[in-house]
Design a protein around this motif. Structure first.
Motif, PDB file in Angstrom:
ATOM      1  N   ASP A 340       0.834  -1.193   0.000  1.00  0.00           N
ATOM      2  CA  ASP A 340       0.000   0.000   0.000  1.00  0.00           C
ATOM      3  C   ASP A 340       0.864   1.235   0.000  1.00  0.00           C
ATOM      4  O   ASP A 340       1.740   1.381   0.839  1.00  0.00           O
ATOM      5  CB  ASP A 340      -0.910  -0.011   1.234  1.00  0.00           C
ATOM      6  CG  ASP A 340      -1.923   1.112   1.201  1.00  0.00           C
ATOM      7  OD1 ASP A 340      -2.277   1.549   0.086  1.00  0.00           O
ATOM      8  OD2 ASP A 340      -2.351   1.546   2.286  1.00  0.00           O
ATOM      9  N   SER A 650      -9.166   2.961   7.734  1.00  0.00           N
ATOM     10  CA  SER A 650      -9.122   3.015   6.273  1.00  0.00           C
ATOM     11  C   SER A 650      -8.149   1.994   5.709  1.00  0.00           C
ATOM     12  O   SER A 650      -8.398   1.392   4.652  1.00  0.00           O
ATOM     13  CB  SER A 650      -8.728   4.422   5.817  1.00  0.00           C
ATOM     14  OG  SER A 650      -7.416   4.747   6.254  1.00  0.00           O
ATOM     15  N   GLU A 651      -7.052   1.750   6.419  1.00  0.00           N
ATOM     16  CA  GLU A 651      -6.093   0.752   5.960  1.00  0.00           C
ATOM     17  C   GLU A 651      -6.683  -0.650   6.064  1.00  0.00           C
ATOM     18  O   GLU A 651      -6.449  -1.507   5.192  1.00  0.00           O
ATOM     19  CB  GLU A 651      -4.802   0.859   6.774  1.00  0.00           C
ATOM     20  CG  GLU A 651      -4.001   2.104   6.431  1.00  0.00           C
ATOM     21  CD  GLU A 651      -2.947   2.411   7.471  1.00  0.00           C
ATOM     22  OE1 GLU A 651      -3.008   1.819   8.576  1.00  0.00           O
ATOM     23  OE2 GLU A 651      -2.074   3.246   7.200  1.00  0.00           O
ATOM     24  N   GLU A 653      -9.875  -1.367   5.807  1.00  0.00           N
ATOM     25  CA  GLU A 653     -10.879  -1.476   4.752  1.00  0.00           C
ATOM     26  C   GLU A 653     -10.235  -1.680   3.385  1.00  0.00           C
ATOM     27  O   GLU A 653     -10.781  -2.372   2.522  1.00  0.00           O
ATOM     28  CB  GLU A 653     -11.769  -0.237   4.764  1.00  0.00           C
ATOM     29  CG  GLU A 653     -12.659  -0.168   6.003  1.00  0.00           C
ATOM     30  CD  GLU A 653     -13.460   1.108   6.075  1.00  0.00           C
ATOM     31  OE1 GLU A 653     -13.062   2.098   5.421  1.00  0.00           O
ATOM     32  OE2 GLU A 653     -14.489   1.124   6.777  1.00  0.00           O
ATOM     33  N   LYS A 654      -9.063  -1.093   3.184  1.00  0.00           N
ATOM     34  CA  LYS A 654      -8.350  -1.310   1.929  1.00  0.00           C
ATOM     35  C   LYS A 654      -7.943  -2.772   1.792  1.00  0.00           C
ATOM     36  O   LYS A 654      -8.062  -3.378   0.724  1.00  0.00           O
ATOM     37  CB  LYS A 654      -7.108  -0.423   1.862  1.00  0.00           C
ATOM     38  CG  LYS A 654      -7.389   1.036   1.577  1.00  0.00           C
ATOM     39  CD  LYS A 654      -6.081   1.818   1.506  1.00  0.00           C
ATOM     40  CE  LYS A 654      -6.334   3.289   1.288  1.00  0.00           C
ATOM     41  NZ  LYS A 654      -5.065   4.061   1.243  1.00  0.00           N
ATOM     42  N   GLN A 655      -7.444  -3.355   2.887  1.00  0.00           N
ATOM     43  CA  GLN A 655      -6.987  -4.739   2.834  1.00  0.00           C
ATOM     44  C   GLN A 655      -8.130  -5.725   2.569  1.00  0.00           C
ATOM     45  O   GLN A 655      -7.938  -6.755   1.936  1.00  0.00           O
ATOM     46  CB  GLN A 655      -6.274  -5.102   4.145  1.00  0.00           C
ATOM     47  CG  GLN A 655      -4.987  -4.334   4.383  1.00  0.00           C
ATOM     48  CD  GLN A 655      -4.002  -4.531   3.257  1.00  0.00           C
ATOM     49  OE1 GLN A 655      -3.678  -5.657   2.911  1.00  0.00           O
ATOM     50  NE2 GLN A 655      -3.540  -3.446   2.663  1.00  0.00           N
ATOM     51  N   PHE A 656      -9.332  -5.383   3.055  1.00  0.00           N
ATOM     52  CA  PHE A 656     -10.472  -6.265   2.849  1.00  0.00           C
ATOM     53  C   PHE A 656     -11.303  -5.866   1.623  1.00  0.00           C
ATOM     54  O   PHE A 656     -12.389  -6.396   1.411  1.00  0.00           O
ATOM     55  CB  PHE A 656     -11.361  -6.280   4.095  1.00  0.00           C
ATOM     56  CG  PHE A 656     -10.772  -7.071   5.231  1.00  0.00           C
ATOM     57  CD1 PHE A 656     -10.845  -8.462   5.237  1.00  0.00           C
ATOM     58  CD2 PHE A 656     -10.130  -6.444   6.281  1.00  0.00           C
ATOM     59  CE1 PHE A 656     -10.295  -9.195   6.277  1.00  0.00           C
ATOM     60  CE2 PHE A 656      -9.568  -7.176   7.323  1.00  0.00           C
ATOM     61  CZ  PHE A 656      -9.643  -8.557   7.318  1.00  0.00           C
ATOM     62  N   GLY A 657     -10.784  -4.943   0.823  1.00  0.00           N
ATOM     63  CA  GLY A 657     -11.432  -4.569  -0.424  1.00  0.00           C
ATOM     64  C   GLY A 657     -12.698  -3.770  -0.268  1.00  0.00           C
ATOM     65  O   GLY A 657     -13.526  -3.714  -1.187  1.00  0.00           O
ATOM     66  N   ARG A 658     -12.889  -3.151   0.870  1.00  0.00           N
ATOM     67  CA  ARG A 658     -14.097  -2.346   1.070  1.00  0.00           C
ATOM     68  C   ARG A 658     -13.998  -0.997   0.368  1.00  0.00           C
ATOM     69  O   ARG A 658     -15.004  -0.400   0.005  1.00  0.00           O
ATOM     70  CB  ARG A 658     -14.365  -2.144   2.556  1.00  0.00           C
ATOM     71  CG  ARG A 658     -14.775  -3.432   3.274  1.00  0.00           C
ATOM     72  CD  ARG A 658     -15.068  -3.158   4.739  1.00  0.00           C
ATOM     73  NE  ARG A 658     -15.549  -4.358   5.415  1.00  0.00           N
ATOM     74  CZ  ARG A 658     -16.816  -4.740   5.457  1.00  0.00           C
ATOM     75  NH1 ARG A 658     -17.741  -4.004   4.840  1.00  0.00           N
ATOM     76  NH2 ARG A 658     -17.171  -5.836   6.095  1.00  0.00           N
TER      77      ARG A 658
END
Length: 659
Positions: A340, A650-651, A653-658
């Protein structure tokens, strides 16, 4: 006939070349500095084979007249000094008048130059110190210097040069230093026909730091600025997570000139004490402005070494300015996914809120039952009330750095800031405590740390860093780490590192107040050590006595313990002394008494803290986390390891594709 003779000018110039021109990078440095002194706003640098075959510097400065052109290559000819008094108020990068003559003596030089009011330019060629006639030439306003075949007439010196790649690396480092010192100048660098850097003028260093060291480092920088009478310090220092294994990431500039100074390097290291792990070095880009009459730059022909009229005052100012910056900054480590790439806004350095004073008296962290690693019991078995206790103020005599031994022969008197300005051990005053739970934020406006903000701006202080309710949703995993929910995301805490910092701060406060209680042993305990360990312990017996550990020689290599700190009564006296002896013998002794005390407190705190693998009860977790926001520098343990990693929502959510 006498045996003393006058050396011919060529020999004199070659002797000077041995000091001024060490390698191609020395040529680049001297010619670049001349271009900047000439008022150039653009300078183009080109090298071939690392500068061995060609160094070409073209600038748009004021240029030279034909009369000055030949004189410029004569030894000790300069436009920057008129009399001896000027030597003590040098404001230019060059001034000795040695470099051009030395360079021309060991190479083939061609110089083309033109002033703004001249119809045409002038050109001269010099080979091994022998100058040809001055000719007319067509050239824009400015100067072009070409240095070819360096050391062609001194083959021994040429054989000492390294590979083309190594020499090119030295040239690149020289270019980097000048580019950082003068961001207002447009600079280009071409090596072996390839453009490596094209740096347009900028108003600050951050963009150029990002160019040379990467965006991640540039976004982790903390703005530093401080004034002390006529001394102005400004620039950037990096977050402790951006440390290096050597001091090559430290750039100190004085009057636009890169300099090295042992005492200032020591001050920089002291400022990071407790924030970096052993063997790691800080990264810094600092400018120091001081009246020219207060510093001597005429120490060595390379002009990298300087001497200050009052070095101790400069040392103290650098140390206190950096420490105050750290005390007002968020130094927590951010946990980020490797793939990321964070946005500038997400990684901008934040500034913590101004802490408010509080009342009360903290209980000891060392009243710990010897048979149980109970954190909760240290706080009477319950969480403290919403109003945090007051840490007693520290006397001015504690936390003030004395000059290292090697600096005592320097001229001037060592002066320090007041105790409110600097505390070597990282704070602990009542003013360092956060506001009580429920209290309103400070009404005072917080000045921005960084006058050159990262694109996207900074964020407000992370509420997770100051909230006393951090422990409401915390669990222990692997009997070593605590995971706590924060308003911004989640925090993973190293229980040993955090507890070590808390113990260290509590012990430091006791030492500062002289309230370290000792407990005499009914029967003094002899401990046999190795010869060097016994010598190290006995040499520091006065310091150890101040910490409640009284020792004395017992004959041979045996040391007898007469008393131990009451707060460490759960530790076996023999084990405590052996650990101290091993630490004193195997680690470098800090140059100051306070530094040595800090080292010992670090070790003691590490031994007394809960360990990785110790299971904690929910009440113990709550008690530990409740104390976290009451100590200064809670983001790092005394040895420099981070106590917590932050993973934002936010990090996640990025990892889980949200998102």
């Amino acid at each position: 006939m006498g045996v003393i003779r006058q050396l011919p000018p060529s020999v004199v110039n070659q002797i000077a070349a041995g000091e001024v021109v060490e390698r191609p990078s020395s040529v680049v440095k001297e010619l670049l500095e001349n271009a900047i002194d000439a008022g150039a706003t653009r300078v183009d640098v080109s090298v071939e084979r690392g500068g061995k075959d060609l160094v070409r510097i073209a600038d748009n400065g004021v240029g030279m007249s034909p009369d000055d052109l030949l004189l410029a290559f004569q030894p000790h000819a300069t436009s920057k000094l008129a009399d001896v008094e000027d030597l003590y108020r040098v404001k230019t990068l060059g001034f000795r008048g040695e470099a051009l003559a030395a360079i021309a003596e060991v190479s083939r030089v061609r110089c083309q130059t033109r002033q703004a009011d001249a119809d045409q330019g002038s050109e001269i060629q010099i080979e091994a110190g022998i100058a040809g006639p001055i000719k007319g030439c067509g050239i824009p306003v400015g100067t072009v210097m070409e240095v070819r075949n360096l050391f062609f007439n001194v083959p021994v010196r040429r054989t000492f040069l390294k590979s083309d790649q190594t020499e090119a690396g030295h040239v690149s480092e020289t270019f980097l230093r000048i580019a950082l010192a003068h961001p207002e100048v447009h600079l280009t660098f071409r090596s072996s026909g390839k453009i490596l850097h094209d740096l347009p003028p900028v108003t600050g260093m951050r963009d150029r730091i990002a160019t040379f060291f990467g965006r991640e480092l540039a976004e982790s920088l903390l703005w530093v600025e401080g004034r002390l009478e006529n001394i102005h310090l400004w620039g950037y220092v990096a977050h402790p997570s951006q440390s290096r294994s050597s001091n090559k990431g430290q750039y100190l500039f004085l009057g636009g000139r890169y300099v090295r100074d042992r005492s200032l390097g020591h001050a920089l290291g002291e400022a990071y004490r407790g924030l970096l792990m052993v063997g790691r070095n800080p990264v810094a880009f600092l400018h120091l402005e001081i009246p020219s009459e207060e510093v001597d730059v005429n120490v060595h022909p390379t002009k990298i070494e300087v001497r200050f009229r009052d070095p101790q005052r400069v040392y103290s100012h650098l140390l206190s300015t950096l420490r105050q910056t750290f005390l007002s900054s968020d130094l927590h480590s951010r946990l980020q996914a490797a793939q990321d790439i964070p946005s500038p806004a997400a990684t901008a350095t934040t500034q913590s809120t101004d802490p408010a004073p509080s009342t009360g008296t903290p209980p000891s962290l060392f009243d710990r039952p010897p048979d149980r690693h109970s954190v909760a019991s240290w706080f009477d078995g319950s969480r403290p009330s919403a109003t945090p206790p007051t840490s007693p103020s520290i006397p001015d005599t504690v936390g003030r750095i004395e000059p290292p031994e090697w600096s005592r022969s320097l001229p001037g008197r060592f002066e320090f800031g007041s105790g409110d300005e600097f505390d070597e051990f990282g704070g602990g005053r009542s003013s360092d405590l956060p506001a009580p739970s429920g209290a309103s934020p400070s009404d005072e406006a917080r000045p921005p740390l960084d006058p050159e903000p990262v694109a996207g701006g900074g964020r407000p202080a992370d509420p997770a860093l100051t909230s006393p309710d951090l422990s409401l949703k915390a669990i222990q995993v692997h009997d070593s780490y605590l995971i706590a929910e924060t308003p911004e995301g989640m925090m993973v805490i190293d229980q040993h590192a955090l507890h070590e910092r808390i113990i260290y701060e509590e012990l430091r406060l006791r030492v500062a107040e002289g309230k370290v209680e000792s407990q005499g042993l009914l029967v003094p305990e002899p401990v046999h050590l190795t010869a060097d360990e016994a010598a190290a312990v006995l040499e520091q017996r006065d310091v150890l006595a101040g910490l409640g550990l009284e020792v004395e020689a017992f004959g041979g290599d045996t040391v007898v313990i007469r008393s131990t700190p009451a707060m460490l009564g759960h530790l076996a006296p023999e084990r405590l002394l052996r650990d101290l002896a091993e630490h004193l013998q195997s680690n470098p002794i800090p140059p100051t008494t306070d530094g040595l005390v800090a080292e010992i407190l670090h070790m003691v705190a590490c031994k007394a803290a809960v360990k990785a693998g110790d299971r904690l009860e929910p009440a113990e977790i709550a008690a530990l986390l409740a104390r976290r926001h009451l100590v200064s520098d809670s983001h790092h343990c005394p040895h420099g390891r981070p106590t917590a990693l932050i993973f934002t929502k936010s990090e996640l959510e990025k990892q889980f594709g949200r998102i």
